[in-house]
Design a protein around this motif. Structure first.
Motif, PDB file in Angstrom:
ATOM      1  N   LYS A   1       0.834  -1.210   0.000  1.00 35.68           N
ATOM      2  CA  LYS A   1       0.000   0.000   0.000  1.00 35.68           C
ATOM      3  C   LYS A   1       0.864   1.254   0.000  1.00 35.68           C
ATOM      4  CE  LYS A   1      -4.162  -1.936   1.945  1.00 35.68           C
ATOM      5  NZ  LYS A   1      -5.009  -2.110   3.127  1.00 35.68           N
ATOM      6  N   TRP A   2       1.981   1.134   0.700  1.00 35.19           N
ATOM      7  CA  TRP A   2       2.879   2.298   0.740  1.00 35.19           C
ATOM      8  C   TRP A   2       3.412   2.616  -0.653  1.00 35.19           C
ATOM      9  CZ3 TRP A   2       8.200   2.440  -0.370  1.00 35.19           C
ATOM     10  CH2 TRP A   2       8.812   3.681  -0.116  1.00 35.19           C
TER      11      TRP A   2
ATOM     12  N   SER B   1       0.755   3.911  -2.919  1.00 37.30           N
ATOM     13  CA  SER B   1       0.446   5.283  -2.546  1.00 37.30           C
ATOM     14  C   SER B   1       1.469   6.260  -3.139  1.00 37.30           C
ATOM     15  CB  SER B   1       0.440   5.408  -1.033  1.00 37.30           C
ATOM     16  OG  SER B   1       0.364   6.754  -0.644  1.00 37.30           O
ATOM     17  N   LYS B   2       2.724   5.873  -2.998  1.00 37.41           N
ATOM     18  CA  LYS B   2       3.799   6.714  -3.555  1.00 37.41           C
ATOM     19  C   LYS B   2       3.666   6.833  -5.070  1.00 37.41           C
ATOM     20  CE  LYS B   2       6.467   8.004  -0.173  1.00 37.41           C
ATOM     21  NZ  LYS B   2       6.821   9.416   0.008  1.00 37.41           N
TER      22      LYS B   2
ATOM     23  N   GLN C   1       0.929   6.645  -6.792  1.00 37.95           N
ATOM     24  CA  GLN C   1      -0.185   7.522  -7.125  1.00 37.95           C
ATOM     25  C   GLN C   1       0.190   8.995  -7.025  1.00 37.95           C
ATOM     26  OE1 GLN C   1      -2.906   6.697  -8.599  1.00 37.95           O
ATOM     27  NE2 GLN C   1      -2.328   4.542  -8.498  1.00 37.95           N
ATOM     28  N   SER C   2       0.873   9.352  -5.960  1.00 37.15           N
ATOM     29  CA  SER C   2       1.214  10.780  -5.865  1.00 37.15           C
ATOM     30  C   SER C   2       2.237  11.145  -6.924  1.00 37.15           C
ATOM     31  CB  SER C   2       1.672  11.162  -4.465  1.00 37.15           C
ATOM     32  OG  SER C   2       2.710  10.338  -4.050  1.00 37.15           O
TER      33      SER C   2
ATOM     34  N   SER D   1      -6.623   4.447  -4.793  1.00 41.07           N
ATOM     35  CA  SER D   1      -5.360   3.765  -4.509  1.00 41.07           C
ATOM     36  C   SER D   1      -4.362   4.663  -3.796  1.00 41.07           C
ATOM     37  CB  SER D   1      -4.732   3.275  -5.813  1.00 41.07           C
ATOM     38  OG  SER D   1      -5.633   2.464  -6.493  1.00 41.07           O
ATOM     39  N   SER D   2      -4.836   5.784  -3.295  1.00 39.12           N
ATOM     40  CA  SER D   2      -3.847   6.715  -2.741  1.00 39.12           C
ATOM     41  C   SER D   2      -3.374   6.290  -1.346  1.00 39.12           C
ATOM     42  CB  SER D   2      -4.412   8.134  -2.702  1.00 39.12           C
ATOM     43  OG  SER D   2      -5.519   8.198  -1.842  1.00 39.12           O
ATOM     44  N   TYR D   3      -4.179   5.515  -0.610  1.00 39.11           N
ATOM     45  CA  TYR D   3      -3.757   4.918   0.678  1.00 39.11           C
ATOM     46  C   TYR D   3      -2.931   5.856   1.545  1.00 39.11           C
ATOM     47  CZ  TYR D   3      -5.035   0.518  -1.600  1.00 39.11           C
ATOM     48  OH  TYR D   3      -5.693  -0.470  -2.254  1.00 39.11           O
ATOM     49  N   LYS D   4      -3.394   7.057   1.672  1.00 33.03           N
ATOM     50  CA  LYS D   4      -2.565   8.057   2.369  1.00 33.03           C
ATOM     51  C   LYS D   4      -2.291   7.655   3.821  1.00 33.03           C
ATOM     52  CE  LYS D   4      -2.966  12.109  -0.421  1.00 33.03           C
ATOM     53  NZ  LYS D   4      -4.196  12.643  -1.015  1.00 33.03           N
TER      54      LYS D   4
ATOM     55  N   GLU E   1      -2.519   4.663   5.280  1.00 28.10           N
ATOM     56  CA  GLU E   1      -1.724   3.445   5.387  1.00 28.10           C
ATOM     57  C   GLU E   1      -0.254   3.721   5.098  1.00 28.10           C
ATOM     58  OE1 GLU E   1      -4.567   3.795   3.836  1.00 28.10           O
ATOM     59  OE2 GLU E   1      -5.841   2.017   4.004  1.00 28.10           O
ATOM     60  N   ALA E   2      -0.037   4.579   4.112  1.00 26.89           N
ATOM     61  CA  ALA E   2       1.342   4.896   3.749  1.00 26.89           C
ATOM     62  C   ALA E   2       2.038   5.611   4.898  1.00 26.89           C
ATOM     63  CB  ALA E   2       1.370   5.761   2.490  1.00 26.89           C
TER      64      ALA E   2
END
Length: 873
Positions: free
Chosen positions: A606-607, A610-611, A613-614, A715-718, A720-721
Motif C-alpha cells: 500500500k505504501w 500510494s507513492k 499515485q502521488s 489507490s492513494s492509501y494516504k 496506510e502509507a
RNA sequence: GGAGGCGUAGCUCAGUUGGUUAGAGCGCUACCUUGACAUGGUAGAGGUCGGAGGUUCGAGCCCUCUCGCGUCCACCA
C-alpha cells in the motif's frame, strides 16, 4: 529474452526506432473521437548538423508529444527543413569558390540546380540525426519551406499583403552585406563593440570666412555628404544655418541645416549628413529635401560618385580620405573610439547602411493585433517573462525588409511590364501585362527573406491556403517549443502572420528554453571549437541518457551546461532502472502474475502504491505546466528511492518466503509498479522503457501507444502509507544504531521493541528483520524485559533496544540520547513559540496550527521515552 | 540609454500561488562485494539562500535600496 547485467543502449536503440517507424506509431491520424495536439518542429536549416541546441529542442518536444500521445490525444509533431536562403547560398558559393566558380559563371538556373542537388545531398542528414534522438515526429508529413505546398502559401500571403498595401517597394536605408551582396533585415544584423576611431574633419565655409568641425567613424562616407546639421537652438552655430560649406575632396558645396536630431552636447555639435549611408542621416535628408548621393557599390567598393576614390575598397578609401584630409589641413584630430558595428549574421562581414530599392512589409498594422493577442493570452509565453521581450520588439519594430539579392529562395512574385511600366503581382504567373497586353514582362530578380516562409510554418505545412483536412483538424497548434534566440526572427513573425492570414494565433503556448553551454558556461561555438556533438554523446551513453541530462534540473527558459558527469549520472539512473527490471523479471519468470486488483495488499504494498499515485499526479501536473525538469526529477526519485531502495528490498521476504500466495501478490505489485513507472518515464527515456516494457509479463504492443497512468484516488492509501513510514523509521533507526556502535552490517542483531501499535510492527516483522539486518524481533512491554547491555533509539512509533553486548558503550549511548533530547527540545520550543503567538494561532490556516499542535504532542511523547531510556542507563 | 536574467552545499543546479526541519546530482567521510545493480548499498558531514532595510503571524520566494556577473534591445554622428 535475457537481460544483460549492465544497461547497454546500443543493443536496442536503433532497432527500436526502426520498429516504431515501420509500425507507423509516429503518424498522427485525423480522429474526431480524439482531441488533436499539435507541435510544429522548428525546421532546422538544410545545411545544418545536429547540435546540442537541436538535441534539447527535440527532447523537450518529444517528451511532450509522447506524453500527450499516451494520454490519448491525436498527437502530431510535424518535422521539416528550412531552405535557409542566405545560409545555404553562402555555403554553396564557398564550395563553388573552391572549384574556381562564381554565381555569374553558372547563371541563375545552373546555380539553382546546384542548390537543389545540395538539398538532396544534405537535406536529410539532420533528419537522420534527429532519429538518433528518438524523435517521434510524423515523417509522413515532413515539409520543406521551398516545397510546393509551402511555396503556394508564400505566394498567397505575398499577394494578399500586396493587395492590402502591406507590402511595398521603396528606396530606404537598409543593411547591406557587401560580402553576401544582399540586403538584410534589422534582425539579421548582429552588433559587436569594436575599437575604432573618431576622425574630426574641418569643412570650410564656401565664402572662406569660417569653418565647422564634424566627427565621423566612417570617413569614406563624407564623399556622400549633402549637408552638415546643427541643433536649431545651438547658439554657437545660429549664424551658420543656411550658409554653404565647401565639401573637401570634392567640388560640391553643401548647406548647413538645423535639425533637432543633433545632440549639441555630443562632439562638436555639428554632424555631417550622409543620407545614402546612415539611417538617421536619411531621415534628416528627407526633412530637408537633401540630395541622396550613394558613393558605394554593392561589393563595398567606392563608385564613380566618389571621384578619385572610385574603385577603391571601402577601407582603402577610408585610409586615402584621411590621408588626403590631413594633406589639405582639414584633419583636426583623431580620437580612439569604441563603437558598435553591425555584422552580417551569416558571414560576419561589416554591414553597410545603404539606400537601396527593396521590398518591405509594413509592420504597424500587423504588430498591433499581434501584441493584443499576447496581452489577451490567446498566446502565452512560458515562462511569462519572455512576453516582455516580445512586446518590446513588437512595439518598436520597423518595416521589414523582405527582398534579398539572392537566388536560393522564393522568388518575389512581381512582374514589371517593360512597355507600360505596370507592376503585376498575382497568385498565378502572368503571361502578359493585364494593363497593356504586352508580353514584354519580366519577373523581379530578388527572392524573399528566408524568414518570410518560416513565418507561415504552422499553417503552410498543413496545406494553407487550402482548407485541407489536416489544416482544419490540427490548426491552430498547441505549443511551439524554441530557444529565446529566435523570438524576433521567428516567433513574432509567426504570430502576426498567423493572425493576419488565418485569423487565429498559430499556437496557444510558446515554450521558450535556454541554450546549452559548455562545461565552463561558455556558449558553444564553431570559432571556440567547444561544441559537443550529440551524436558522439549518444554513441557513448545512449540517447536516453543524453535526453534525460538535458531535462533534469533545468528550469524553463534557463540556460544549462552540458557535462559528461551529468549524462553519466543519468546513465547510472537508467542502469538502476534496468537492474530493477531485471530483478522483477528474474523473479517473475515462468510464474503466473495475478492482476493487481486481486491482490491483498500488504502494508508495504500500500505504501508503494500510494507513492506511485502521488508520483503519477505530480508528474502529470508538471508535464502539463511544461515543467519537464521537475517532472523528471519526481519520477527518478520515485524509481530510485521509493521503488529500488525501499520497495524491492521490502518485497524480498515475500519473494524468498514459503507463502506462495504472498509471493505471487508481491510479484504482482512489483510488476504493476514497474509498468507504471516505465510509462511515466517513457516520454523522457523512450528507448529503454520500450525495451523493458516489451519484456514485462502481461504487456503487449508498444509502450509508446499505451495509456499514460492516471491518478487513482482510491489507490492513494494516504493513511496506510503514513503508518508504514513508522516501520521505515524503525528500520532506519536500527541501521543508524548499528553503524554508530560499529557493529558490522553483516552481523544480525536481536531487536526488542516497545510500541503501542504491536499489530503494525508484527505485520511487518519480516521486512524489519530483512532491511535492518536483524535475526529476531521481540515485542516487549517495557525496557525491563530486555536483558543485558543495549543500545536504544526512540521513534514516533516505537522504542527499540538492541543488545549488543561488548559493542555497547554506555557513554556513547548517553551522549546520543542527550543529543536526541536536545534536538527534540529544539523542535518543541520552535513549535511552542509559534503556538504562543496569538497572531499565528488566529491568522494562520487552521491546518498549520493543528500541525504545530500535533508536532508538540509527538515530540513530547518521544522526549519522555528518551528521558526514561537515559534513566535506565 | 532601456529591458530582462542570475547570485541557494566544495562544484553544477532545482525550489510552481509566501507556510513544518531549504532539496537533487556530482564531490567528500566511514563502513559494506547482503542471492537486481560497485554505473551499487548503508550511515553521515556540508547552506545565517550576495548584502541592507521593509511588508507579513510567517520571506529563499513579495516590495525598496545596494553589490557582483552574464544576456537581449536601442544607439551619439
Amino acid at each position: 529474452m535475457e537481460m544483460q547485467k549492465t544497461y547497454n543502449p546500443k543493443d536496442f536503440e536503433d532497432r527500436i526506432y526502426a520498429d516504431w517507424e515501420s509500425a507507423g506509431y509516429f503518424r498522427a491520424e485525423i480522429d474526431e473521437n480524439k482531441v488533436p495536439f499539435t507541435i510544429m518542429m522548428p525546421p532546422p536549416n538544410i545545411t545544418g548538423q545536429l547540435h546540442m541546441g537541436h538535441a534539447m529542442d527535440a527532447t523537450l518536444q518529444d517528451t511532450l508529444i509522447r506524453f500527450k500521445r499516451m494520454q490519448g490525444y491525436s498527437a502530431l509533431w510535424l518535422p521539416g527543413c528550412d531552405h535557409a536562403s542566405i545560409a545555404t547560398e553562402v555555403k554553396i558559393v564557398e564550395k563553388m569558390k573552391e572549384e574556381g566558380l562564381t554565381k555569374a559563371d553558372l547563371g541563375r538556373e545552373g546555380f539553382l540546380k546546384r542548390a537543389w542537388d545540395w538539398k538532396e545531398q544534405y537535406g536529410n542528414r539532420i533528419m537522420t540525426q534527429q532519429r538518433k534522438m528518438g524523435t517521434s515526429c510524423d515523417w509522413s508529413r515532413q515539409a520543406f519551406t521551398l516545397d510546393e505546398k509551402c511555396s503556394r502559401a508564400v505566394r498567397e500571403v505575398f499577394v494578399n499583403l500586396y493587395n492590402k498595401g502591406l507590402i511595398y517597394q521603396g528606396d530606404r536605408i537598409i543593411n547591406w552585406c557587401p560580402c553576401c551582396k544582399t540586403a538584410l533585415s534589422d534582425a539579421e544584423v548582429e552588433y559587436a563593440e569594436e575599437a575604432g576611431h573618431f576622425w574630426h574633419f574641418r569643412y570650410p565655409a564656401a565664402d572662406g570666412t569660417s569653418s565647422v568641425t564634424v566627427a565621423t567613424t566612417r570617413p569614406e562616407t563624407m564623399l556622400g555628404d549633402t549637408a552638415v546639421a546643427v541643433h536649431p537652438d545651438d547658439e554657437r552655430y545660429q549664424s551658420l544655418v543656411g550658409k554653404t560649406l565647401k565639401l573637401p575632396l570634392t567640388d560640391r558645396e553643401i548647406p548647413v541645416v538645423a535639425d533637432a536630431y543633433v545632440d549639441p552636447a555630443f562632439g562638436t555639435g555639428c554632424v555631417k549628413i550622409t543620407p545614402a549611408h546612415d539611417p538617421n542621416d536619411f531621415e534628416v535628408g528627407l526633412r530637408h529635401a537633401l540630395p541622396i548621393i550613394r558613393v558605394m557599390n554593392d561589393d563595398g567598393s567606392m563608385n564613380e560618385k566618389a571621384g578619385v576614390y572610385c574603385g577603391l575598397d571601402r577601407y582603402e578609401a577610408r585610409k586615402r580620405v584621411v590621408a588626403d584630409m590631413e594633406k589639405n589641413g582639414n584633419l583636426v584630430k583623431i580620437e580612439a573610439h569604441t563603437h558598435n558595428v553591425g555584422h552580417c549574421y551569416r558571414c560576419h562581414s561589416t554591414v553597410e547602411p545603404i539606400v537601396s530599392k527593396q521590398w518591405f512589409v509594413k509592420m504597424e498594422p500587423l504588430a498591433k493585433p499581434a501584441i493584443q493577442a499576447v496581452m489577451k493570452n490567446k498566446t502565452s509565453f512560458v515562462p511569462e517573462r519572455f512576453s516582455k521581450i516580445y512586446y518590446n520588439w513588437m512595439e518598436n519594430v520597423r518595416d521589414w525588409c523582405i527582398s534579398r539579392q539572392l537566388w536560393w529562395g522564393h522568388r518575389i512574385p512581381v512582374w514589371y511590364c517593360k512597355d507600360c511600366g505596370k507592376v503585376i503581382c498575382e497568385k498565378e504567373d502572368p503571361t502578359a501585362c493585364p494593363a497593356c497586353g504586352s508580353k514584354n514582362i519580366r519577373q523581379d530578380e530578388d527572392v524573399l527573406d528566408t524568414w518570410f516562409s518560416s513565418a507561415l510554418w504552422p499553417f503552410s505545412t498543413l496545406g494553407f491556403p487550402e482548407e485541407t483536412e489536416d489544416y482544419k483538424y490540427f490548426y491552430p497548434t498547441d505549443v511551439l517549443v524554441t530557444g529565446y534566440d529566435i523570438i524576433f526572427f521567428w516567433v513574432s513573425r509567426m504570430i502576426f502572420s498567423g493572425i493576419e492570414h488565418t485569423g487565429k494565433v498559430p499556437f496557444r503556448d510558446v515554450l521558450i528554453h535556454g541554450i546549452v553551454r559548455d562545461e565552463q558556461g561558455r556558449k558553444m561555438s564553431k570559432s571556440l571549437g567547444n561544441g559537443i556533438d550529440p551524436l558522439v554523446v549518444i554513441d557513448k551513453y545512449g540517447a536516453d541518457s543524453l535526453r534525460l541530462s538535458l531535462l533534469t534540473g533545468v528550469a524553463p527558459g534557463n540556460d544549462t551546461r552540458y557535462s559528461d558527469t551529468k549524462v553519466e549520472a543519468c546513465r547510472n539512473f537508467i542502469n538502476k532502472l534496468w537492474n530493477a527490471a531485471r530483478f522483477v523479471l528474474m523473479n517473475a519468470e515462468g510464474k503466473t502474475i495475478p492482476s493487481i486488483e486481486s491482490v491483498k495488499l500488504a502494508p508495504a504494498d500500500k505504501w508503494i502504491v500510494s507513492k506511485l499515485q502521488s508520483c503519477i499526479r505530480e508528474v502529470t501536473t508538471n508535464l502539463n505546466k511544461y515543467e519537464m525538469g521537475v517532472a523528471s526529477d519526481l519520477v527518478m526519485n520515485f524509481v530510485w528511492d521509493d521503488f529500488c531502495d525501499w520497495y524491492i528490498e521490502l518485497s524480498k521476504p515475500a519473494l524468498y518466503g514459503e507463502d506462495e500466495k504472498r509471493k505471487a501478490d508481491a510479484l504482482s505489485v512489483l510488476c504493476f509498479v514497474l509498468e507504471n513507472a516505465l510509462k511515466l518515464l517513457h516520454p523522457f527515456i523512450p528507448f529503454v522503457t520500450e525495451e523493458i516494457y516489451s519484456n514485462l509479463p502481461g504487456t503487449e504492443g508498444s509502450i509508446m501507444i499505451s495509456d499514460f497512468p492516471r491518478y487513482n484516488y482510491k489507490s492513494s492509501y494516504k493513511k496506510e502509507a503514513k503508518a508504514f513510514e513508522g516501520v521505515m523509521e524503525i528500520i532506519k533507526a536500527v541501521r543508524a544504531m548499528k553503524k554508530d556502535a560499529e557493529c558490522p552490517p553483516s552481523k544480525k542483531v536481536e531487536l526488542f521493541v516497545v510500541t503501542e501499535n504491536k499489530r503494525l510492527v508484527q505485520l511487518n516483522k519480516d521486512c524489519i528483520l530483512k532491511l535492518a539486518g536483524a535475526s529476531n524481533l521481540t515485542l516487549v512491554e517495557d525496557a525491563s524485559a530486555v536483558q543485558g547491555k543495549t543500545v536504544s533509539a526512540v521513534t514516533e512509533l516505537a522504542q527499540i533496544y538492541v543488545p549488543l553486548g561488548e559493542l555497547v558503550d554506555i557513554e556513547k549511548e548517553r551522549a546520543r540520547l542527550t543529543a536526541e533530547i536536545e534536538r527534540i527540545d529544539g523542535e518543541i520550543a520552535r513549535a511552542e513559540s509559534k503556538l504562543s503567538n496569538e497572531q499565528f494561532v488566529s491568522k494562520a490556516p487552521q491546518k498549520l496550527v493543528d500541525a504545530e499542535r500535533e508536532k508538540v504532542k509527538k515530540y513530547q511523547g518521544m522526549k519522555e521515552k528518551c528521558l526514561a531510556q537515559l534513566e535506565n542507563l
